[in-house]
Design a protein around this motif. Sequence first.
Motif, PDB file in Angstrom:
ATOM      1  N   UNK A  15       0.827  -0.990  -0.021  1.00 58.97           N
ATOM      2  CA  UNK A  15      -0.021   0.114   0.093  1.00 58.97           C
ATOM      3  C   UNK A  15       0.939   1.407  -0.083  1.00 58.97           C
ATOM      4  N   UNK A  16       0.228   2.401  -0.085  1.00 62.86           N
ATOM      5  CA  UNK A  16       0.832   3.742   0.238  1.00 62.86           C
ATOM      6  C   UNK A  16       0.187   4.548   1.355  1.00 62.86           C
ATOM      7  N   UNK A  17       0.946   5.317   2.207  1.00 65.18           N
ATOM      8  CA  UNK A  17       0.432   6.231   2.964  1.00 65.18           C
ATOM      9  C   UNK A  17       0.557   7.649   2.637  1.00 65.18           C
ATOM     10  N   UNK A  18      -0.454   8.474   2.601  1.00 69.38           N
ATOM     11  CA  UNK A  18      -0.327   9.976   2.509  1.00 69.38           C
ATOM     12  C   UNK A  18       0.068  10.600   3.709  1.00 69.38           C
ATOM     13  N   UNK A  19       1.203  11.119   3.571  1.00 67.85           N
ATOM     14  CA  UNK A  19       2.028  12.080   4.535  1.00 67.85           C
ATOM     15  C   UNK A  19       1.623  13.461   4.549  1.00 67.85           C
ATOM     16  N   UNK A  20       1.880  14.449   5.728  1.00 74.07           N
ATOM     17  CA  UNK A  20       2.111  15.872   5.417  1.00 74.07           C
ATOM     18  C   UNK A  20       2.755  16.232   4.232  1.00 74.07           C
ATOM     19  N   UNK A  21       1.915  16.986   3.480  1.00 69.02           N
ATOM     20  CA  UNK A  21       2.610  17.536   2.348  1.00 69.02           C
ATOM     21  C   UNK A  21       1.968  16.867   0.782  1.00 69.02           C
ATOM     22  N   UNK A  22       1.349  15.845   1.132  1.00 66.07           N
ATOM     23  CA  UNK A  22       0.712  15.212   0.196  1.00 66.07           C
ATOM     24  C   UNK A  22       1.457  13.881  -0.545  1.00 66.07           C
ATOM     25  N   UNK A  27     -13.424   2.357  -6.103  1.00 68.07           N
ATOM     26  CA  UNK A  27     -11.891   2.280  -5.839  1.00 68.07           C
ATOM     27  C   UNK A  27     -11.657   3.468  -6.749  1.00 68.07           C
ATOM     28  N   UNK A  28     -12.176   3.786  -7.972  1.00 66.98           N
ATOM     29  CA  UNK A  28     -11.767   4.893  -8.893  1.00 66.98           C
ATOM     30  C   UNK A  28     -12.085   6.267  -8.044  1.00 66.98           C
ATOM     31  N   UNK A  29     -12.919   6.293  -7.163  1.00 67.05           N
ATOM     32  CA  UNK A  29     -13.330   7.337  -6.369  1.00 67.05           C
ATOM     33  C   UNK A  29     -12.093   7.721  -5.398  1.00 67.05           C
ATOM     34  N   UNK A  30     -11.934   6.726  -4.466  1.00 66.12           N
ATOM     35  CA  UNK A  30     -11.196   6.471  -3.503  1.00 66.12           C
ATOM     36  C   UNK A  30      -9.771   6.804  -3.726  1.00 66.12           C
ATOM     37  N   UNK A  31      -9.252   6.207  -4.868  1.00 66.41           N
ATOM     38  CA  UNK A  31      -7.858   6.300  -5.196  1.00 66.41           C
ATOM     39  C   UNK A  31      -7.242   7.925  -5.248  1.00 66.41           C
ATOM     40  N   UNK A  32      -8.177   8.824  -5.114  1.00 62.74           N
ATOM     41  CA  UNK A  32      -7.825  10.095  -5.415  1.00 62.74           C
ATOM     42  C   UNK A  32      -7.847  10.459  -3.821  1.00 62.74           C
ATOM     43  N   UNK A  33      -7.976   9.919  -2.882  1.00 63.39           N
ATOM     44  CA  UNK A  33      -8.157  10.379  -1.612  1.00 63.39           C
ATOM     45  C   UNK A  33      -6.615  10.966  -1.036  1.00 63.39           C
ATOM     46  N   UNK A  34      -6.560  12.253  -0.919  1.00 61.16           N
ATOM     47  CA  UNK A  34      -5.116  12.777  -0.661  1.00 61.16           C
ATOM     48  C   UNK A  34      -4.996  13.402   0.722  1.00 61.16           C
ATOM     49  N   UNK A  35      -5.813  13.358   1.668  1.00 60.79           N
ATOM     50  CA  UNK A  35      -5.840  13.743   2.923  1.00 60.79           C
ATOM     51  C   UNK A  35      -4.907  12.935   3.768  1.00 60.79           C
ATOM     52  N   UNK A  36      -4.133  13.748   4.831  1.00 64.10           N
ATOM     53  CA  UNK A  36      -2.913  13.000   5.564  1.00 64.10           C
ATOM     54  C   UNK A  36      -3.513  11.843   6.486  1.00 64.10           C
TER      55      UNK A  36
END
Length: 399
Positions: A62-69, A167-176
């Motif tokens: 997976x990947x994790x969104x961190x501060x700064x995006x 998944x097509x919607x969620x994959x653009x989720x970019x909040x920390x």
Amino acid sequence: MSVEFRTLTAPDEVNAAFRVFLRAMVGLPFRDVDATEITEAGRYLGALDGGEVVAGADSYTSRLVVPGGARVPHAAVTHVGVLPTHRRRGIVSRLMERQLRDAAGRGEAVATLRASEAVIYERFGYGVASSAQPARVTLDRARLRPEVPAGGKVRLADRTATVELLAGVYERAAWTGAIDRPDGWWRLQQRLRESDTVAHYVAVHSTGGVDDGYAIYHPLDTSGWFTSSERVVAVTDFVALNDGARAGLWRHLFSLDLIDVVAFDSLALDDPLPLAVTDRRSVALGPPRDETWLRLVDVGAALEARAYGSEETVVLQVSDPLLPGNDGAYEIGPKGVTRTTAAADLGTDVATLAAAYLGGTRWRHLAATGRVAVHDPGAVGRIDALFAVDALPFSGTVF
């Protein structure tokens, strides 16, 4: 101890490990599911005693969104369990340590999990990096303020809400704090909804013809639904990529016929919902609970990936008993992070650093409770400013 530790590859072993997990959790129902369809090949570690799987620890890529995006490579740890007959033998410790070494070998900078017990994982370097809270909205009192955005178009997609659509919607989720949801995660959620005797509804929001949010919800206690004095729907997955989508989904949920209460399973601690209604008491927030347990697998790579405030640099000494390659001093500043031999301003262990990494825990609070060695008192304020975030971290994904 003759227990063997290795990666599980045979389908029967993977399924046996998944059954061990369900049994170890006690409160989870046994489900007729092929674990090979909801797990990722090569990532399920097992402990075998006499050829029998007695414990396991799984993870997803997976990947994790961190501060700064930025999105950093991330191991989503799950399905950790040991049979009651093999507890207190150090088996889970061996599995967790092996899993960390494997994640490091894959180049994964961080790992996260959701903890069934709060006292297990800190000894493996995990710290609570985000929290969440439930909320109950009483509809006869809840009125959105006139200033709240109107939102776009909402359509019901109960029968057409494919994994690909959601998944097509969620994959653009970019909040920390957001994580990539692996294919196995999506397949499991779909299976659970399809096997449930209660209907699950999906509302999809779009702006200008582009899907940008959705809410999945279902009724509770339907046996006496039409005579009940309080009919409740539970919102189990709420994804909004912008303020308009969030407001549009609120309007849909709060206008449902027959419903007395809309109960959100999980919201960020600073979710704007209480500010959006005219009667703030119509939104009853539940107690905060720990959500993301974070482990920095590669401290240097993780620190370099996130953004920082404009405060002066701080030298932080980090200790990591399980992954000693992380031991050392890191100079952290607005222009980045470097290893250094300079004297440390502050010192801490990797689990405490993990708690502060996403900005969900203040360094001053960690220092006040003795979890930070303070060599320069002024450095506490500086590192707080460096790690400050605009919005509290939140994942919203249970795995």
